[in-house]
Design an enzyme around this catalytic site. Sequence first.
Site, PDB file in Angstrom:
ATOM      1  N   THR A   1      29.864  25.216 -20.600  1.00 51.56           N
ATOM      2  CA  THR A   1      31.048  26.000 -20.255  1.00 51.56           C
ATOM      3  C   THR A   1      31.945  25.260 -19.268  1.00 51.56           C
ATOM      4  O   THR A   1      31.457  24.465 -18.451  1.00 51.56           O
ATOM      5  CB  THR A   1      30.605  27.335 -19.611  1.00 51.56           C
TER       6      THR A   1
ATOM      7  N   TYR B   1      26.170  31.587 -12.987  1.00 51.69           N
ATOM      8  CA  TYR B   1      26.290  31.311 -14.426  1.00 51.69           C
ATOM      9  C   TYR B   1      26.624  29.833 -14.636  1.00 51.69           C
ATOM     10  O   TYR B   1      25.943  29.113 -15.376  1.00 51.69           O
ATOM     11  CB  TYR B   1      27.372  32.202 -15.042  1.00 51.69           C
TER      12      TYR B   1
HETATM   13  N1  NAD Z   1      32.063  33.441 -25.049  1.00 48.62           N
HETATM   14  C1  NAD Z   1      32.575  32.495 -24.283  1.00 48.62           C
HETATM   15  O1  NAD Z   1      33.773  32.509 -23.956  1.00 48.62           O
HETATM   16  C2  NAD Z   1      31.701  31.345 -23.814  1.00 48.62           C
HETATM   17  C3  NAD Z   1      32.267  30.372 -23.000  1.00 48.62           C
HETATM   18  C4  NAD Z   1      31.482  29.310 -22.575  1.00 48.62           C
HETATM   19  C5  NAD Z   1      30.156  29.210 -22.976  1.00 48.62           C
HETATM   20  N2  NAD Z   1      29.625  30.181 -23.762  1.00 48.62           N
HETATM   21  C6  NAD Z   1      28.200  30.046 -24.148  1.00 48.62           C
HETATM   22  O2  NAD Z   1      28.071  30.203 -25.545  1.00 48.62           O
HETATM   23  C7  NAD Z   1      26.801  30.780 -25.859  1.00 48.62           C
HETATM   24  C8  NAD Z   1      27.005  31.942 -26.798  1.00 48.62           C
HETATM   25  O3  NAD Z   1      27.824  32.908 -26.149  1.00 48.62           O
HETATM   26  P1  NAD Z   1      28.395  34.203 -26.891  1.00 48.62           P
HETATM   27  O4  NAD Z   1      29.738  34.461 -26.336  1.00 48.62           O
HETATM   28  O5  NAD Z   1      28.223  34.069 -28.348  1.00 48.62           O
HETATM   29  O6  NAD Z   1      27.419  35.317 -26.311  1.00 48.62           O
HETATM   30  P2  NAD Z   1      26.571  36.428 -27.053  1.00 48.62           P
HETATM   31  O7  NAD Z   1      25.978  37.273 -25.970  1.00 48.62           O
HETATM   32  O8  NAD Z   1      27.364  37.106 -28.105  1.00 48.62           O
HETATM   33  O9  NAD Z   1      25.441  35.568 -27.775  1.00 48.62           O
HETATM   34  C9  NAD Z   1      24.235  35.199 -27.173  1.00 48.62           C
HETATM   35  C10 NAD Z   1      23.136  35.409 -28.206  1.00 48.62           C
HETATM   36  O10 NAD Z   1      21.903  34.937 -27.688  1.00 48.62           O
HETATM   37  C11 NAD Z   1      20.901  35.943 -27.823  1.00 48.62           C
HETATM   38  N3  NAD Z   1      19.960  35.693 -26.712  1.00 48.62           N
HETATM   39  C12 NAD Z   1      20.203  35.769 -25.383  1.00 48.62           C
HETATM   40  N4  NAD Z   1      19.123  35.371 -24.691  1.00 48.62           N
HETATM   41  C13 NAD Z   1      18.175  35.032 -25.615  1.00 48.62           C
HETATM   42  C14 NAD Z   1      16.860  34.500 -25.525  1.00 48.62           C
HETATM   43  N5  NAD Z   1      16.279  34.269 -24.343  1.00 48.62           N
HETATM   44  N6  NAD Z   1      16.197  34.259 -26.674  1.00 48.62           N
HETATM   45  C15 NAD Z   1      16.756  34.503 -27.885  1.00 48.62           C
HETATM   46  N7  NAD Z   1      18.012  34.985 -28.027  1.00 48.62           N
HETATM   47  C16 NAD Z   1      18.704  35.232 -26.900  1.00 48.62           C
HETATM   48  C17 NAD Z   1      21.636  37.253 -27.786  1.00 48.62           C
HETATM   49  O11 NAD Z   1      20.947  38.315 -28.418  1.00 48.62           O
HETATM   50  C18 NAD Z   1      22.918  36.888 -28.538  1.00 48.62           C
HETATM   51  O12 NAD Z   1      22.763  37.047 -29.926  1.00 48.62           O
HETATM   52  C19 NAD Z   1      26.165  31.164 -24.531  1.00 48.62           C
HETATM   53  O13 NAD Z   1      25.207  30.184 -24.185  1.00 48.62           O
HETATM   54  C20 NAD Z   1      27.326  31.119 -23.549  1.00 48.62           C
HETATM   55  O14 NAD Z   1      26.932  30.805 -22.241  1.00 48.62           O
HETATM   56  C21 NAD Z   1      30.349  31.256 -24.186  1.00 48.62           C
END
Ligand code: NAD
Length: 337
Positions: free
Chosen positions: A117, A141
């Site tokens: 991120t 985070y």
């Molecule tokens: N959405 C954004 O703007 C953004 C920005 C930067 C980084 N990210 C990163 O992208 C990744 C995905 O984010 P997202 O927005 O799709 O979030 P999200 O919450 O929709 O997806 C996360 C997924 O991981 C699963 N999960 C969480 N912990 C788990 C574990 N210990 N074991 C198995 N499954 C698990 C959840 O059920 C979910 O399906 C994350 O790592 C997040 O930090 C997202």
Amino acid sequence: MTVLLTGGAGYIGSHMVHALVEAGERVVVIDNLSTGFSAFLPEGVPLFIGDAADENLVEGVITAHGVESIIHFAGSVVVPDSMRDPLAYYRNNTMTTRSLLNAAVKCGVGRFIFSSTAAVYGNPDQVPVSEHALTRPLSPYGSSKLMTEIMLHDVASAHGMNYVVLRYFNVAGADPLARIGLATVGATHLVKIAVEAATGQRAKIDVFGTDYPTPDGSCIRDFIHVSDLAQAHRAALSYLRGNGGSVTLNCGYGRGYSVLETIEAVRRVSGRTFAVQYAPRRPGDIMTMVADTSRIRTTLDWAPQYDDLETIVAHALAWEEKLFRERQDEMPHAASA
Ligand SMILES: NC(=O)c1ccc[n+]([C@@H]2O[C@H](COP(=O)([O-])OP(=O)(O)OC[C@H]3O[C@@H](n4cnc5c(N)ncnc54)[C@H](O)[C@@H]3O)[C@@H](O)[C@H]2O)c1
């Protein structure tokens, strides 16, 4: 040649699963469904409901499915929650990845793509921010992701693994066919909040800070369409399969829009107006966060398709309208109560 996606039932992960399946790849998903939805997966994609930190589960899936690459989306993503409960974030982001990497090393998986991120940069000295910039995260985070990056670097060097770290800027939008999108209740993403307001699900939207030294006084963000982000992962996978070396890449378009411009785009695209409440600056908010994208553009064979704020908003809105209708249909009708 199977690709394992952790967190593949989440917002970004599910777009990735669809992109890989459409490209004819074999995929398998591990997701504990804490914030994900099994219905987001295309039919026929094997889903193992469990934790990415469960090494027995991960090793079993890698062996049974012949996994050659891992794309690791699973994690906890809400910055203010990480301020309230840092240890939960160090556990589910940093420690979970430690276990996942241990399983990957034991099974000889040689390619790893990690969802990082822009929060690792904190408040950058220079914008656009390049991958060389100092990393000074302002939240647990961001720190949990930075610690994971460091760990991945060390593990890869020791065990002959190659990785791509993708540092996402502001991910927004939804599948252009509105099959999937952001469905997390209480999500804090600006475009999501604004389309919720435009569809009448929120009375108003708060803007934190209108006195920043920016053209209109509000913060500036670099929004990337979630489908373009999925294609960046596909390009990263091809890069690693072509023996590309480990690398860290910003994922954005390199162009910023202010919070007020973004809200205006939602009003314009939706044709609806909604209340905006101006509030003081929020501690921890970064003024301007825009990616220097030169490295990703020269390293990967990646050509974004949706680099346009109105398109991002239009797709987010179409998805939100569908989600809202579906949730209303699921609610018990007053007459039958
Ligand atoms: N959405 C954004 O703007 C953004 C920005 C930067 C980084 N990210 C990163 O992208 C990744 C995905 O984010 P997202 O927005 O799709 O979030 P999200 O919450 O929709 O997806 C996360 C997924 O991981 C699963 N999960 C969480 N912990 C788990 C574990 N210990 N074991 C198995 N499954 C698990 C959840 O059920 C979910 O399906 C994350 O790592 C997040 O930090 C997202």
